[in-house]
Design a protein around this motif. Structure first.
Motif, mmCIF file in Angstrom:
data_model
loop_
_atom_site.group_PDB
_atom_site.id
_atom_site.type_symbol
_atom_site.label_atom_id
_atom_site.label_comp_id
_atom_site.label_asym_id
_atom_site.label_seq_id
_atom_site.Cartn_x
_atom_site.Cartn_y
_atom_site.Cartn_z
ATOM 1 N N THR A 98 -8.412 23.475 -38.828
ATOM 2 C CA THR A 98 -8.832 22.076 -38.755
ATOM 3 C C THR A 98 -8.012 21.223 -39.719
ATOM 4 O O THR A 98 -7.507 20.145 -39.343
ATOM 5 C CB THR A 98 -10.338 21.973 -39.102
ATOM 6 O OG1 THR A 98 -11.060 22.836 -38.229
ATOM 7 C CG2 THR A 98 -10.845 20.558 -38.986
ATOM 8 N N ASP A 203 -2.275 25.017 -31.417
ATOM 9 C CA ASP A 203 -3.430 25.534 -32.138
ATOM 10 C C ASP A 203 -3.515 27.033 -31.853
ATOM 11 O O ASP A 203 -3.894 27.443 -30.753
ATOM 12 C CB ASP A 203 -4.674 24.783 -31.637
ATOM 13 C CG ASP A 203 -5.976 25.373 -32.166
ATOM 14 O OD1 ASP A 203 -5.936 26.418 -32.842
ATOM 15 O OD2 ASP A 203 -7.037 24.777 -31.886
ATOM 16 N N ARG A 366 -22.576 34.021 -30.069
ATOM 17 C CA ARG A 366 -22.740 32.603 -30.365
ATOM 18 C C ARG A 366 -23.220 31.860 -29.117
ATOM 19 O O ARG A 366 -22.830 32.210 -28.002
ATOM 20 C CB ARG A 366 -21.422 32.007 -30.863
ATOM 21 C CG ARG A 366 -21.676 30.646 -31.479
ATOM 22 C CD ARG A 366 -20.493 30.038 -32.162
ATOM 23 N NE ARG A 366 -20.829 28.632 -32.386
ATOM 24 C CZ ARG A 366 -19.966 27.695 -32.696
ATOM 25 N NH1 ARG A 366 -18.687 27.980 -32.833
ATOM 26 N NH2 ARG A 366 -20.358 26.455 -32.872
ATOM 27 N N ARG A 387 -21.665 33.169 -25.725
ATOM 28 C CA ARG A 387 -20.310 33.729 -25.803
ATOM 29 C C ARG A 387 -20.299 35.016 -26.607
ATOM 30 O O ARG A 387 -20.836 35.070 -27.697
ATOM 31 C CB ARG A 387 -19.380 32.721 -26.491
ATOM 32 C CG ARG A 387 -17.931 33.225 -26.605
ATOM 33 C CD ARG A 387 -17.087 32.315 -27.486
ATOM 34 N NE ARG A 387 -17.479 32.403 -28.875
ATOM 35 C CZ ARG A 387 -16.984 31.625 -29.841
ATOM 36 N NH1 ARG A 387 -16.114 30.700 -29.565
ATOM 37 N NH2 ARG A 387 -17.389 31.772 -31.080
#
Ligand code: 7TS
Length: 416
Positions: A98, A203, A366, A387
């Motif tokens: 991030t 990313d 999650r 997930r």
């Protein structure tokens, strides 16, 4: 098992956390996409630093400071070699992916984006590859475009070509989706964007921990990833940048270590990468990340990729045989295009309930929007999804436990 396969039960022995029971059950950890567990080799490297040579870096002319500096810089060389970057000078340590992406937006973006310019991202981005660009676009009155997905799983190439006709100044794409698991054809996407004159940001938060990554071959300009998802400590992340871009970009933070000289009238910057690292960095984080890379290299990234691919194939096959369960991302059988991430939904059951029932079985998964709200709510049109995600310490027993938990959810909610 062939010698080419990794052995999760041997690997598990290096992870003290798996010695603990959770809710009276063995821990089945299926949330490595959020953060990985840590082997004792990584924790030991950090403890050893604090016990043996704790000192600040780049300043002390004494033995332990020199040792700390050496280990810090060695870690960068390791990172550079690990992802085939030119060398450690291209590697900036930040806190996480991030911060790496925000740094690009706030430095390169700030100085190169003007009113009316286009910035291009995709519909499968994590918030950390959306919001920094939204903020930048707002500050500069620029236009943020989203390339749509084909079959809710892949970047739609004709739409991408069309959007590249705007000659976006920046194209920023994820290598692997944290929700769909899709492995993007990042080399091809990068080369198409470079032809359109864009600066390309990738990313790599979900790729670097799980497969061989070659930044030089990929040809991108900036690349970001996090230590904590690849067995390393949290609080350290990597921003790779091409030399000429880093050299011509103004730093974000000012302070100690990032300068070569400071006068009342102004300052001159240190060389790259230190120009972008103001103040005392996360020394233990760098050392821990170095130890994590040693551990991963000891196994071999191709072996890790093969293991996750076969485990994902096994899981997809088993899930597809359970009525009432849907998976998102590349279809079963397409594991070559999918990392070890499987998002799924059970008809009519909220993912938080799914997660709670899994938890009662000692299984960590999650549930939610996974920090990819545009993808989950606007593309998949779900409030949330469940997930499971795999890593080196997971095996078919873990998948079997997850399958049994799905069946338990179905029976509790009376789903046939
Ligand atoms: N990009 C991708 C593709 C990610 O999956 C994540 C974290 C990030 C960026 C941000 O990483 P950070 O280290 O800066 O937080 N993804 C997740 C996830 O899927 N569940 O928790 C964090």
């Amino acid at each position: 098992m062939s010698v080419e396969e990794l052995n999760p039960s041997e690997i598990k022995k290096d992870f003290p956390i798996f010695g603990n029971a959770v809710n009276g059950k063995r821990l089945v950890y299926l949330d490595s996409a959020a953060t990985s567990q840590k082997p004792k080799q990584v924790v030991d490297a950090i403890v050893n630093y604090y016990y043996s040579f704790n000192a600040n870096i780049h300043r002390g002319i004494y033995k332990i400071s020199e040792q700390a500096t050496e280990e810090y810089e060695r870690s960068k060389e390791k990172v550079a070699r690990f992802v085939n970057a030119e060398n450690g000078k291209n590697i900036i340590y930040v806190r996480n992916t991030t911060e790496a992406l925000n740094t690009v937006a706030l430095t390169f973006g700030e100085h190169n984006i003007a009113k009316g310019d286009h910035i291009l991202i995709s519909d499968m981005e994590h918030h950390s590859n959306i919001v920094p660009w939204q903020l930048l676009a707002k500050r500069k009155s620029a236009i943020l475009d989203f390339v749509p997905l084909k079959d809710n799983a892949f970047i739609d190439i004709p739409s991408y070509e069309k959007l590249l006709e705007n000659n976006p100044k920046i194209v920023s794409l994820t290598h692997v989706s944290n929700v769909l698991g899709t492995i993007n054809e990042i080399k091809k996407l990068t080369s198409m964007a470079k032809k359109a004159g864009s600066t390309v940001v990738v990313d790599g938060a979900q790729s670097v921990p799980h497969m061989p990554v070659d930044i030089s071959d990929m040809g991108c300009d900036f690349f970001a990833f996090s230590s904590h998802k690849m067995l390393g400590p949290s609080g350290v992340g990597v921003l790779y940048g091409k030399k000429e871009l880093l050299e011509t970009t103004e730093p974000l933070f000012g302070g100690g270590d990032m300068i070569s000289s400071v006068r009342r009238s102004g300052s001159e910057w240190n060389e790259i990468p230190w120009k972008f690292e103001a103040g005392t960095p996360n020394i233990e984080g760098a050392i821990g990340l170095g130890a994590a890379i040693n551990y991963l290299e000891g196994i071999g990234m191709q072996k890790i990729r093969n293991h996750e691919k076969s485990l994902t194939g096994y899981a997809m096959e088993a899930i597809s045989r359970i009525p009432g369960v849907e998976t998102y991302g590349p279809a079963p059988g397409m594991e070559s295009e999918r990392g070890g991430v499987i998002s799924f939904g059970l008809n009519g059951v909220h993912p938080h309930d799914v997660s709670q029932i899994f938890d009662s079985e000692g299984i960590a998964i999650r549930a939610g929007h996974h920090c990819a709200m545009p993808l989950v709510t606007e593309v998949l049109r779900k409030g949330a999804v469940s997930r499971m995600s795999f890593y080196i310490y997971n095996d078919e027993n873990d998948v079997d436990a997850a399958i049994a938990a799905i069946k338990k959810v179905k029976s509790i909610f009376h789903i046939s």
